[in-house]
Design a protein around this motif. Structure first.
Motif: not given
Length: 304
Positions: A184-188, A200-205, A221-223
């Protein structure tokens, strides 16, 4: 000509093919792929060139975590903390880890220099957010690690200017003995806009998984998502931001579980042809209309 021998690949082509296999290795499997690539190339110098170019890119894209030699924590290999070719900042311990990318180990650490660290004002926000994200990680990801970096504005000394923090979350579960690996990788990216009193938040999961027991099934899978909250004190902002991140990641995981639990009844079913190429269902209840059936029945004396 069909019988004409194919031209042999030159070294550049071989290296590019080797790099492609290394860079496209599933989560946690690049060392296994590297072993096979090295055997196929049968050229140590060529392999070292391919590995030295591929491993740093793979490690950063998969945001792998490596334990610090003094066991004071883990450093995440990400471009947000990259200071030099093999140097990565660990903001929590204010240390710089020197990495051997190919071996995927941290060889040594050194104290971070002042210019590598944010101002006390930014550090207050960074540290508060790091503490809240750590709480969330400990509850949600059994083998997860996280880090909070200053993306921009690290020299801001007080209110009145904008700055950006970046939350990186990485979790992996490697179980090759059970033929499965996943990550699992997420960048905020979190922008603090002082003039608008807004955050303001922008997330890439991204979720990756590989199952290879008697087959080869991969998931990638990406979101992406966005949200916002009001600018408050460092502690209040940290609580609010951690809650927003928790909400979006939990919601995405729930949607993944729901979609994959319905695979047998939806996606897999849609993959099958509903009608034969004639666009007509076979009339199993009345096969006598086909001449082949009549001929067989006649020869065998059926129905007499």
């Amino acid at each position: 000509m069909a019988d004409e021998e194919e031209a042999e690949l030159n070294e550049t082509q071989k290296k590019e093919i080797a790099k492609w296999f290394l860079l496209n290795s599933p989560p946690g499997e690049i060392q296994y792929v590297a072993k096979d690539v090295k055997a196929i190339l049968d050229d140590d110098e060529l392999y070292q060139e391919a590995a030295s170019e591929s491993f740093p890119l793979y490690n950063k894209s998969h945001m792998i975590s490596l334990e610090l030699p003094d066991r004071s924590g883990d450093v995440i290999i990400t471009s947000f903390g990259e200071l030099g070719k093999n140097e990565f900042l660990d903001p929590r311990t204010a240390q710089v880890a020197i990495i051997d990318h190919v071996k995927q180990v941290c060889t040594e650490v050194r104290p971070a220099m002042d210019e590598d660290l944010p101002s006390p004002y930014i550090e207050e926000f960074r540290c508060a957010l790091d503490a809240e994200i750590l709480k969330y990680i400990s509850e949600a990801y059994p083998k997860g690690v996280c880090s909070v970096y200053c993306g921009s504005g690290k020299d801001v000394e007080g209110p009145g200017s904008d700055f950006e923090l970046v939350v990186v979350i990485s979790a992996a579960r490697h179980s090759p003995q059970n033929f499965c690996n996943g990550s699992w990788r997420s960048v905020w990216n979190i922008e603090f806009k002082d003039d608008m009193q807004l955050v303001e938040l922008s997330g890439k999961l991204q979720v990756g998984a590989h199952y290879f027991e008697e087959g080869n099934v991969q998931l990638d899978a990406k979101h992406e998502c966005k949200d916002s909250t009001i600018l408050q004190s460092a502690e209040d902002c940290a609580i609010s931001l951690a809650s927003i991140i928790r909400h979006h990641e939990t919601e995405y995981l729930a949607s993944l579980e729901a979609s994959y639990s319905n695979l047998p009844d939806t996606t897999f079913k849609d993959l099958r042809r509903k009608l034969p190429v004639t666009r007509t269902l076979f009339p199993w209840h009345n096969t006598m209309q086909f001449s082949l059936t009549r001929d067989i029945s006649k020869e065998l004396g059926i129905g007499k």
